[in-house]
Design a protein around this motif. Structure first.
Motif, PDB file in Angstrom:
ATOM      1  N   ALA A 126       0.825  -1.208   0.000  1.00 14.44           N
ATOM      2  CA  ALA A 126       0.000   0.000   0.000  1.00 14.44           C
ATOM      3  C   ALA A 126       0.853   1.250   0.000  1.00 14.44           C
ATOM      4  N   GLU A 127       1.952   1.233   0.749  1.00 16.83           N
ATOM      5  CA  GLU A 127       2.841   2.399   0.803  1.00 16.83           C
ATOM      6  C   GLU A 127       3.425   2.704  -0.574  1.00 16.83           C
ATOM      7  N   VAL A 128       3.873   1.657  -1.262  1.00 22.10           N
ATOM      8  CA  VAL A 128       4.448   1.842  -2.595  1.00 22.10           C
ATOM      9  C   VAL A 128       3.400   2.348  -3.577  1.00 22.10           C
ATOM     10  N   LYS A 129       2.215   1.751  -3.539  1.00 22.37           N
ATOM     11  CA  LYS A 129       1.153   2.175  -4.447  1.00 22.37           C
ATOM     12  C   LYS A 129       0.761   3.626  -4.189  1.00 22.37           C
ATOM     13  N   PHE A 130       0.647   3.991  -2.912  1.00 22.29           N
ATOM     14  CA  PHE A 130       0.297   5.368  -2.582  1.00 22.29           C
ATOM     15  C   PHE A 130       1.371   6.336  -3.050  1.00 22.29           C
ATOM     16  N   ARG A 131       2.619   5.978  -2.818  1.00 20.15           N
ATOM     17  CA  ARG A 131       3.709   6.884  -3.183  1.00 20.15           C
ATOM     18  C   ARG A 131       3.830   7.042  -4.699  1.00 20.15           C
ATOM     19  N   ASP A 132       3.532   5.973  -5.433  1.00 16.40           N
ATOM     20  CA  ASP A 132       3.620   6.043  -6.888  1.00 16.40           C
ATOM     21  C   ASP A 132       2.495   6.883  -7.492  1.00 16.40           C
ATOM     22  N   SER A 133       1.294   6.841  -6.878  1.00 18.83           N
ATOM     23  CA  SER A 133       0.149   7.567  -7.453  1.00 18.83           C
ATOM     24  C   SER A 133      -0.713   8.173  -6.350  1.00 18.83           C
ATOM     25  N   PRO A 134      -0.178   9.108  -5.578  1.00 14.33           N
ATOM     26  CA  PRO A 134      -0.971   9.669  -4.473  1.00 14.33           C
ATOM     27  C   PRO A 134      -2.255  10.336  -4.939  1.00 14.33           C
ATOM     28  N   GLN A 135      -2.223  10.901  -6.150  1.00 10.58           N
ATOM     29  CA  GLN A 135      -3.404  11.592  -6.647  1.00 10.58           C
ATOM     30  C   GLN A 135      -4.579  10.648  -6.865  1.00 10.58           C
ATOM     31  N   ASP A 136      -4.300   9.366  -7.069  1.00 10.66           N
ATOM     32  CA  ASP A 136      -5.372   8.392  -7.264  1.00 10.66           C
ATOM     33  C   ASP A 136      -6.007   7.976  -5.939  1.00 10.66           C
ATOM     34  N   TYR A 137      -5.222   8.014  -4.880  1.00  9.99           N
ATOM     35  CA  TYR A 137      -5.672   7.471  -3.598  1.00  9.99           C
ATOM     36  C   TYR A 137      -6.221   8.520  -2.632  1.00  9.99           C
ATOM     37  N   ILE A 138      -5.692   9.735  -2.672  1.00 11.76           N
ATOM     38  CA  ILE A 138      -6.054  10.739  -1.669  1.00 11.76           C
ATOM     39  C   ILE A 138      -7.559  11.027  -1.629  1.00 11.76           C
ATOM     40  N   PRO A 139      -8.237  11.201  -2.770  1.00 12.08           N
ATOM     41  CA  PRO A 139      -9.689  11.461  -2.692  1.00 12.08           C
ATOM     42  C   PRO A 139     -10.464  10.335  -2.003  1.00 12.08           C
ATOM     43  N   ALA A 140     -10.131   9.092  -2.330  1.00  8.58           N
ATOM     44  CA  ALA A 140     -10.831   7.958  -1.716  1.00  8.58           C
ATOM     45  C   ALA A 140     -10.501   7.843  -0.232  1.00  8.58           C
ATOM     46  N   ILE A 141      -9.255   8.154   0.138  1.00  7.06           N
ATOM     47  CA  ILE A 141      -8.866   8.101   1.547  1.00  7.06           C
ATOM     48  C   ILE A 141      -9.622   9.155   2.340  1.00  7.06           C
ATOM     49  N   ARG A 142      -9.677  10.362   1.816  1.00 11.61           N
ATOM     50  CA  ARG A 142     -10.365  11.442   2.521  1.00 11.61           C
ATOM     51  C   ARG A 142     -11.865  11.166   2.643  1.00 11.61           C
TER      52      ARG A 142
ATOM     53  N   MET B 261     -10.762  -0.446  -2.714  1.00 12.23           N
ATOM     54  CA  MET B 261     -10.690  -1.845  -3.124  1.00 12.23           C
ATOM     55  C   MET B 261     -10.479  -1.962  -4.627  1.00 12.23           C
ATOM     56  N   LYS B 262     -11.147  -1.125  -5.396  1.00 14.04           N
ATOM     57  CA  LYS B 262     -10.950  -1.141  -6.848  1.00 14.04           C
ATOM     58  C   LYS B 262      -9.528  -0.737  -7.217  1.00 14.04           C
ATOM     59  N   LEU B 263      -8.979   0.224  -6.488  1.00 12.47           N
ATOM     60  CA  LEU B 263      -7.632   0.703  -6.779  1.00 12.47           C
ATOM     61  C   LEU B 263      -6.570  -0.350  -6.499  1.00 12.47           C
ATOM     62  N   VAL B 264      -6.764  -1.149  -5.447  1.00 12.42           N
ATOM     63  CA  VAL B 264      -5.731  -2.120  -5.077  1.00 12.42           C
ATOM     64  C   VAL B 264      -5.937  -3.483  -5.736  1.00 12.42           C
ATOM     65  N   THR B 265      -7.009  -3.634  -6.502  1.00 19.98           N
ATOM     66  CA  THR B 265      -7.330  -4.927  -7.104  1.00 19.98           C
ATOM     67  C   THR B 265      -6.879  -4.992  -8.554  1.00 19.98           C
ATOM     68  N   SER B 266      -6.187  -6.075  -8.890  1.00 25.00           N
ATOM     69  CA  SER B 266      -5.843  -6.390 -10.268  1.00 25.00           C
ATOM     70  C   SER B 266      -6.144  -7.871 -10.472  1.00 25.00           C
ATOM     71  N   GLU B 267      -7.308  -8.169 -11.024  1.00 24.71           N
ATOM     72  CA  GLU B 267      -7.745  -9.561 -11.135  1.00 24.71           C
ATOM     73  C   GLU B 267      -6.786 -10.392 -11.987  1.00 24.71           C
ATOM     74  N   SER B 268      -6.246  -9.796 -13.044  1.00 28.40           N
ATOM     75  CA  SER B 268      -5.321 -10.542 -13.899  1.00 28.40           C
ATOM     76  C   SER B 268      -4.051 -10.903 -13.147  1.00 28.40           C
ATOM     77  N   GLN B 269      -3.512  -9.956 -12.366  1.00 30.99           N
ATOM     78  CA  GLN B 269      -2.308 -10.232 -11.590  1.00 30.99           C
ATOM     79  C   GLN B 269      -2.585 -11.249 -10.490  1.00 30.99           C
ATOM     80  N   GLU B 270      -3.754 -11.166  -9.881  1.00 31.09           N
ATOM     81  CA  GLU B 270      -4.117 -12.117  -8.828  1.00 31.09           C
ATOM     82  C   GLU B 270      -4.219 -13.538  -9.386  1.00 31.09           C
ATOM     83  N   GLU B 271      -4.758 -13.678 -10.580  1.00 32.84           N
ATOM     84  CA  GLU B 271      -4.869 -15.001 -11.194  1.00 32.84           C
ATOM     85  C   GLU B 271      -3.482 -15.566 -11.505  1.00 32.84           C
ATOM     86  N   ILE B 272      -2.569 -14.708 -11.924  1.00 30.45           N
ATOM     87  CA  ILE B 272      -1.190 -15.144 -12.179  1.00 30.45           C
ATOM     88  C   ILE B 272      -0.566 -15.689 -10.900  1.00 30.45           C
TER      89      ILE B 272
END
Length: 287
Positions: free
Chosen positions: A186-202, A210-221
């Motif tokens: 989560a720390e890495v994802k936030f630091r890479d794209s804070p603009q994507d996460y800050i609105p949802a966090i606030r 949940m949508k931001l941290v989910t990658s169904e294709s990567q999870e299946e791999i």
């Protein structure tokens, strides 16, 4: 004057928050999404091997029944099972040599830990302090003993309680390390794209996070990879092995742990719990 003082106070607070954010970003430069994925991939090996080691022993039900203790334990009374006693005592010893100074390690019973007898090691300060305490140990404990363990062990008692408990501890700690590493993810994802996460966090919008941290294709791999590792690592190797007939049922019987169990372990528990850790961490990331 009051309005001016209020404005100054707000600006000071914003400056403090901004400096704190810069500090955390500078401290966490050593961790990247690539290094996180590399850690998680290596941890798959540890989890699969720990499951294979535990599968050597039958279920050994007396380990999990508090009434199996022959006497009342001075620390935990008579409500503590043998495996819980083993884990608590093991964590106390591990704490003495500094195991839980490492932020990657999360104890199941932090209230019982003793002070280290070794000098503190300067581990990299990657996690945001207000979010570092996110913990799902109780859930991991419950899932392991109630849901997972019966799926890959056979019924029976062989009396090897110490070895069985040690194997349980190895499984628990490997799973805990992998799941709680979601804080680093989560720390890495936030630091890479804070603009994507800050609105949802606030907005405290868990669904959006949940949508931001989910990658169904990567999870299946990941699920297919751990299933394959369980198949490769868990085979009985013989020099006079017959040629492969293509009969999946005959080959499956030779696996020490059914690969489909490991696939479900990741799909039903490891990945979902990791994402819960990520979301809980992110919700505290602006505190």
């Amino acid at each position: 004057a009051a309005s001016s003082s209020s404005t100054i106070a707000i600006l000071i607070h914003l400056l403090f928050c901004f400096n704190a954010l810069l500090l955390q970003c500078s401290l966490s430069r050593g961790i990247t999404l690539e290094s996180v994925r590399d850690f998680l991939t290596r941890e798959e090996d540890t989890i699969v091997f720990s499951l294979i080691e535990r599968a050597k022993y039958p279920y050994n039900s007396p380990l999990y029944n508090p009434s199996s203790c022959l006497k009342v334990d001075k620390w935990f009374g008579n409500s503590c099972s043998l495996v819980e006693l083993f884990v608590r005592d093991s964590e106390r010893v591990q704490a003495k040599i500094g195991s839980y100074q490492n932020p990657e390690e999360v104890p199941f019973f932090p209230e019982d830990l003793t002070w280290p007898v070794v000098p503190p090691y300067n581990f990299s300060k990657v996690l945001y302090p207000a979010a570092a305490s996110v913990n799902v140990s109780d859930t991991i404990w419950s899932v392991y003993f109630k849901e997972l363990l019966p799926q890959f062990t056979v019924e029976g008692v062989d009396g090897n309680f110490a070895s069985t408990a040690a194997s349980d501890l190895a499984c628990l700690q490997a799973l805990s390390r992998r799941i709680h590493y979601g804080r680093f993810v989560a720390e890495v994802k936030f630091r890479d794209s804070p603009q994507d996460y800050i609105p949802a966090i606030r907005a405290k919008d868990r669904d959006a996070l949940m949508k931001l941290v989910t990658s169904e294709s990567q999870e299946e791999i990941v699920k297919k990879r751990v299933e394959e590792k369980a198949a490769v690592f868990g085979q009985d190797v013989t020099l006079d092995r017959p040629a492969d007939t293509g009969d999946s049922n005959s080959s499956r019987a030779a696996y020490k742990v059914d690969p489909s169990v490991v696939y479900r372990l990741y799909g039903d528990w490891v990945i979902p719990l990791t994402k819960i850790v990520e979301i809980e961490y992110l919700l505290r990331r602006l505190d």
